[in-house]
Enzyme design. Sequence first.
Site, PDB file in Angstrom:
ATOM      1  CD  GLN A  14     -14.911 -24.687 -12.561  1.00 33.28           C
ATOM      2  OE1 GLN A  14     -15.792 -25.780 -12.340  1.00 33.28           O
ATOM      3  NE2 GLN A  14     -13.771 -25.061 -11.480  1.00 33.28           N
ATOM      4  CG  HIS A  19      -8.741 -29.907  -3.844  1.00 32.61           C
ATOM      5  ND1 HIS A  19      -8.894 -31.162  -4.019  1.00 32.61           N
ATOM      6  CD2 HIS A  19      -9.626 -29.185  -4.735  1.00 32.61           C
ATOM      7  CE1 HIS A  19     -10.137 -31.652  -4.721  1.00 32.61           C
ATOM      8  NE2 HIS A  19     -10.303 -30.279  -5.260  1.00 32.61           N
ATOM      9  CG  HIS A  76      -7.172 -34.249  -5.374  1.00 34.21           C
ATOM     10  ND1 HIS A  76      -6.366 -33.077  -5.893  1.00 34.21           N
ATOM     11  CD2 HIS A  76      -8.215 -34.374  -6.026  1.00 34.21           C
ATOM     12  CE1 HIS A  76      -7.214 -32.753  -6.965  1.00 34.21           C
ATOM     13  NE2 HIS A  76      -8.353 -33.387  -6.861  1.00 34.21           N
ATOM     14  NE  ARG A 108     -17.164 -36.565 -11.696  1.00 35.02           N
ATOM     15  CZ  ARG A 108     -17.275 -35.424 -11.875  1.00 35.02           C
ATOM     16  NH1 ARG A 108     -16.471 -34.438 -12.415  1.00 35.02           N
ATOM     17  NH2 ARG A 108     -18.561 -34.858 -11.629  1.00 35.02           N
ATOM     18  CE  LYS A 166      -8.341 -33.604 -14.133  1.00 40.09           C
ATOM     19  NZ  LYS A 166      -9.852 -33.437 -14.209  1.00 40.09           N
ATOM     20  N   GLY A 189      -7.987 -24.373 -10.577  1.00 41.49           N
ATOM     21  CA  GLY A 189      -7.091 -25.133 -11.180  1.00 41.49           C
ATOM     22  C   GLY A 189      -7.182 -25.013 -12.745  1.00 41.49           C
TER      23      GLY A 189
HETATM   24  O1  PAF Z   1     -14.130 -27.211  -9.893  1.00 39.89           O
HETATM   25  C1  PAF Z   1     -14.934 -27.333  -8.712  1.00 39.89           C
HETATM   26  O2  PAF Z   1     -14.838 -28.263  -7.647  1.00 39.89           O
HETATM   27  C2  PAF Z   1     -16.291 -26.905  -8.781  1.00 39.89           C
HETATM   28  O3  PAF Z   1     -16.855 -26.703 -10.137  1.00 39.89           O
HETATM   29  C3  PAF Z   1     -16.581 -25.573  -8.008  1.00 39.89           C
HETATM   30  C4  PAF Z   1     -15.662 -24.345  -8.614  1.00 39.89           C
HETATM   31  C5  PAF Z   1     -16.024 -25.655  -6.614  1.00 39.89           C
HETATM   32  C6  PAF Z   1     -17.969 -25.018  -8.126  1.00 39.89           C
HETATM   33  O4  PAF Z   1     -18.872 -25.923  -7.301  1.00 39.89           O
END
Ligand code: PAF
Length: 285
Positions: free
Chosen positions: A159, A36, A33, A193, A155, A153
Site C-alpha cells: 500500500q 497507529h 493501536h 485484525r 506494515k 505504516g
Molecule cells: O491502511 C489503512 O488503514 C487503509 O487502507 C487506509 C490507508 C486508511 C485507506 O482506507
Amino acid sequence: MLVYTIAEVRQKVREWKKAGLTIGLVPTMGALHDGHKSLITKSVSKCDKTIVSVFVNPIQFCAGEDLDKYPRTLNADNELCEQNGVDIVFAPSAKEMYGDDYTISHDYLTYVIPPSSYVNKLCGKSRIGHFDGVCTVVNKLFNIAEPDYAFFGEKDRQQLIVLQKMVKDLNIPLQIIPCPTVREESGLALSSRNKYLSAEDKENALALSKILFHIKDCYNNGVTDIKSLSAVADIYLNESHALEYLDFRDSDDLTEKQVADNKTIVFIALKIGDVRLIDNLALKD
Ligand code: PAF
C-alpha cells in the site's frame, strides 16, 4: 475534536492554511493501536496540526471480506487521539464520503486505478480492486485535508509503495512519511485484525515474523539464493497456516527478485482460520 463532515474539516484547514500552519494527515480505518499511535506521534511532532481520519472504506473491501465485522471503536479511537495531541478526528459516514446514492461497487466509485504492475501481485492478486479503493479514498482524503505530510505504516508496505507512486505520478503536493512497523515483544506485527485471533491463533501467528527474521538472519550470513531463503518457511508452518505468498520483491517497484540483495523486501501473507495476516521485512535495515 471529532467531526463528521467534509465541510467542517475544510473550514478548519482553511483557517490553518491562512495562519501558515503545516498539516499532517494520518489516514486510518480506526480500531487504533500502538502502530497507529506511532504514526500520530510522528505527525504531531512534525506538523503544527494533525488530522486523523477514521473511515472503514467500503470500496477497498472485496466480496467475502470482513467489511461488516471490521472492528469499529470510534469512542476509544477518539480518546486515544485526544490524549496524543490530535487536532481533528474526521469520522465521515460512507454517504458523506461517497454520496447518498452510493453502492459498494468498484466500478461505480473507483477513479484512481494504480498501474497493474504494482497491484497484480502480493495482496492485489487475491484482493482484486482493493488498491483501486485505497487510492481513491486516499486521494479524496488528500483533497479534503490538503496535508503537507501524510503518514503511512510500513506494515502495509505494498500500500505504501503504491501510494508513494500515486503521489509522485499525479504530482500531489505533499510528502509521504513511511513509519516503521510496531511489533509486540513476541515479534507479532500490530494490526487491527489481531483482534480476531484467539490465544492459540496468536501463537500460530508468530510464524510470520519468525519466518521473516530467520530469513533476514540467513541473508546476513551470506545466503542470497531465493529458493534456500524460501525454504525457511517450512520450519515454522503447520496445518493451522494456509500460506498465500512468501515473495521477495524490489523495495522501489515491487519487481520480483531472482537473488536477494539490499533492496529486497520479503513479503508474507497467510491465513489462520478466517483471519488473513500480512507482514514484511526489509533485508537491509
Ligand atoms: O491502511 C489503512 O488503514 C487503509 O487502507 C487506509 C490507508 C486508511 C485507506 O482506507
